[in-house]
Design an enzyme around this catalytic site. Structure first.
Site, short mmCIF file in Angstrom:
data_model
loop_
_atom_site.label_atom_id
_atom_site.label_comp_id
_atom_site.label_asym_id
_atom_site.label_seq_id
_atom_site.Cartn_x
_atom_site.Cartn_y
_atom_site.Cartn_z
N THR A 103 0.90 -1.16 0.00
CA THR A 103 0.00 0.00 0.00
C THR A 103 0.93 1.20 0.00
O THR A 103 2.03 1.14 0.57
CB THR A 103 -0.92 0.06 1.23
OG1 THR A 103 -0.11 0.19 2.40
CG2 THR A 103 -1.78 -1.20 1.38
N HIS A 104 0.55 2.25 -0.66
CA HIS A 104 1.41 3.45 -0.81
C HIS A 104 2.76 3.09 -1.43
O HIS A 104 3.75 3.78 -1.20
CB HIS A 104 1.65 4.15 0.53
CG HIS A 104 0.40 4.37 1.33
ND1 HIS A 104 -0.39 5.49 1.20
CD2 HIS A 104 -0.22 3.58 2.25
CE1 HIS A 104 -1.44 5.39 2.01
NE2 HIS A 104 -1.36 4.24 2.67
N SER A 107 18.53 -1.02 -26.50
CA SER A 107 18.76 0.40 -26.73
C SER A 107 19.79 0.55 -27.83
O SER A 107 20.71 -0.26 -27.96
CB SER A 107 19.28 1.03 -25.44
OG SER A 107 20.04 2.17 -25.73
N GLU A 143 4.94 -0.54 -21.56
CA GLU A 143 5.00 0.93 -21.65
C GLU A 143 4.04 1.45 -22.71
O GLU A 143 3.33 2.44 -22.51
CB GLU A 143 6.41 1.39 -22.00
CG GLU A 143 7.39 1.25 -20.85
CD GLU A 143 8.82 1.57 -21.29
OE1 GLU A 143 9.25 2.71 -21.07
OE2 GLU A 143 9.49 0.70 -21.87
N ASN A 199 14.46 -3.26 -22.50
CA ASN A 199 13.37 -2.36 -22.12
C ASN A 199 11.99 -3.00 -22.24
O ASN A 199 11.71 -3.69 -23.21
CB ASN A 199 13.41 -1.11 -22.99
CG ASN A 199 14.67 -0.30 -22.76
OD1 ASN A 199 15.20 -0.27 -21.65
ND2 ASN A 199 15.18 0.32 -23.82
N LYS A 221 -16.74 7.72 -35.86
CA LYS A 221 -16.14 6.49 -36.39
C LYS A 221 -14.64 6.33 -36.18
O LYS A 221 -14.20 5.29 -35.67
CB LYS A 221 -16.48 6.34 -37.87
CG LYS A 221 -17.92 5.95 -38.04
CD LYS A 221 -18.35 5.84 -39.45
CE LYS A 221 -19.85 6.01 -39.48
NZ LYS A 221 -20.31 7.33 -38.96
N LYS A 244 20.83 -2.53 -22.02
CA LYS A 244 19.40 -2.32 -21.80
C LYS A 244 18.52 -3.45 -22.35
O LYS A 244 18.77 -4.00 -23.40
CB LYS A 244 18.94 -1.00 -22.44
CG LYS A 244 19.50 0.24 -21.79
CD LYS A 244 19.02 0.45 -20.37
CE LYS A 244 17.61 0.98 -20.24
NZ LYS A 244 17.35 2.29 -20.76
#
Ligand code: ARG
Length: 470
Positions: free
Chosen positions: A158-159, A280, A293, A288, A328, A286
């Site tokens: 939580t949080h 990348s 995303e 990703n 549309k 990397k």
């Protein structure tokens, strides 16, 4: 310029300006409703013949001609003409060119206003089912993953702070529940799209003795619009589709956000399949999470389409206004976007690898068992408030000593309360914390097993609903 092609040119002296033609034409996007347009026209023609409004001979010519056009479009042999504005006039003109006078009788007792409404109802109704199939596919992968990882423990948050240990399967099944509601929402959309508008004419009905029941029956509609003005002006079902789509995307975006940080080095809870990630161009290390995303990003676009149409319809006077043609592109893009997103999501979940040890480490090297420590004292009859205070003090002191609750000796515990006994060690183990949360819908092994069984049953029901029609 093919100006002489306009089917409404009678009262005009001038031809339409070229730029205006391009501005108002919808053929580039509404051609995707060609099947529905032809289906609707065939049903209309047959009804006109049954009602003796046109002859059986003309009806046969119309139906044959329309079937020919359908085949031409499907084989990529049909020439769509922007001067003919939209799918309705493109098809009608081609029909008349082919079969002559009989083609000119097809539009009797009909307007493009009720025609376009009919096409869109048919189209949305069909697409709802396609979306529902994809929702079920994602649900299946969620249940499969929940089964595969049924005993994996992770911190629940939580949080975005570690809160209490939960089963990873429990977390996955929360998304199942969201999709379950999404499925239901789309069933609701189906019902609101399952109303037949044809026969409303331009706005007020028609002077011909039409039989709307026959058309509704042929096209398998449950209901018929009871007010012609409403029939041609109603776009609620499209708004509802977009709103159900937006909520669905919001769910996927929440899941995406979690997948994105779970596969960050900071969390390292999961790994996405190599085939679902990209590298990348500059940073060689990397990997990703582009897919989640993008799904997160596309959510904005789907919500945007909903806002756009709400704004278009807001304060729009009855009955048809050309503004309504703006329904549309947004809904088509919404359909494409949610179908694509659901399809890739099924793959993403399928390919997901869980780093169980890291999840467990995040539970063990923290204080998410502090509630269980308090509950332990409550079960020995201490009021919860006092137990909460003691557990809080223990956490406070552990942080100061740079240890966790599990590292404490029994004598340490006794300094805080003589209710503590050897069994406290067992009570604060992550497995015990999880197993004990056995309230209905809780994260215990038993409750999660029940959720899995229920989910499997629900999927069968949903699949039956899809098979037999809503
Ligand atoms: N292309 C139009 C639309 O999508 C069809 C209806 C046109 N009706 C009219 N009265 N101009 O809304």
């Amino acid at each position: 310029m093919s100006e002489n092609k306009k089917l409404w040119s009678g009262r005009f002296e001038k031809t339409t300006d070229e730029m205006i033609n391009a501005f108002q034409a919808s053929i580039d996007f509404d051609k995707r409703m060609y099947h529905e347009d032809i289906e609707g026209s065939i049903a209309h023609a047959r009804m006109l013949a049954t009602q003796k409004i046109i002859s059986d001979d003309d009806c046969s010519k119309i139906v044959e001609g329309l079937k020919k056009i359908l085949a031409q479009i499907e084989n990529g042999e049909f020439n769509f003409d922007i001067a003919l504005e939209d799918i309705h006039m493109n098809i009608e003109k081609a029909l008349t060119d082919d079969i002559g006078e009989a083609g000119g009788r097809l539009h009797t007792a009909r307007s493009r206003n009720d025609q376009v409404a009919l096409d869109t109802h048919l189209y949305i109704r069909r697409q709802v089912v396609e979306v529902q199939k994809l929702i079920v596919a994602v649900e299946k992968t969620l249940v499969k993953a929940a089964e595969k990882y049924r005993s994996v423990i992770m911190p629940g948050y939580t949080h975005l702070q570690r809160a209490q240990p939960i089963l990873f399967a429990h977390h996955l099944l929360a998304y199942f529940s969201m999709l379950e509601r999404d499925f239901e929402r789309f069933s609701g959309v189906y019902q609101r799209a399952d109303i037949m508008p044809l026969g409303a004419g331009a706005l007020a009905g028609t002077t011909f003795p039409i039989d709307r029941q026959q058309v509704a029956k042929t096209l398998n509609f449950k209901k018929i619009y009871s007010n012609s003005l409403d029939a041609v002006s109603d776009r609620d079902y499209i708004l509802e589709f977009m709103s159900a789509a937006s909520i669905l995307m919001v769910h996927l975006s929440r899941f995406s956000e979690e997948l994105i940080f779970w596969c960050s080095r900071e969390f390292s809870f999961i790994e996405l399949d190599d085939a679902h990630c990209t590298g990348s161009s500059m940073m060689p290390q990397k990997k990703n999470p582009d897919v989640p995303e993008l799904v997160r990003g596309k959510t904005g676009r789907v919500i945007g389409h909903l806002m756009a149409l709400l704004t278009t319809v807001k304060a729009l006077p009855l009955a048809y206004n050309k503004d309504l043609q703006e329904d549309k592109e947004g809904v088509f893009d919404t359909i494409d976007t949610i179908k694509f997103s659901l399809a890739v999501y099924a793959q993403i979940i399928e390919g997901l690898k869980v780093k169980e040890d890291n999840m467990m480490k995040a539970v063990e090297e923290d204080f998410s068992n502090a509630t269980d420590l308090a509950d332990y004292l409550v079960k020995k009859n201490l009021p919860f408030r006092e137990a909460h205070a003691i557990s809080g003090k223990i956490v406070h002191d552990c942080i100061a000593r740079n240890i966790y609750i599990k590292d404490m000796k029994i004598d340490d515990f006794k300094k805080y309360s003589d209710l503590f006994d050897e069994d406290v060690k067992e009570a604060i183990k992550p497995e015990t914390c999880v197993a004990n949360r056995n309230s209905l819908g809780g994260t215990s092994y038993r409750q999660v097993e029940k959720q899995i069984v229920n989910a499997r049953e629900l999927i069968v029901k949903q699949e039956n609903l899809i098979k037999k029609g809503q």
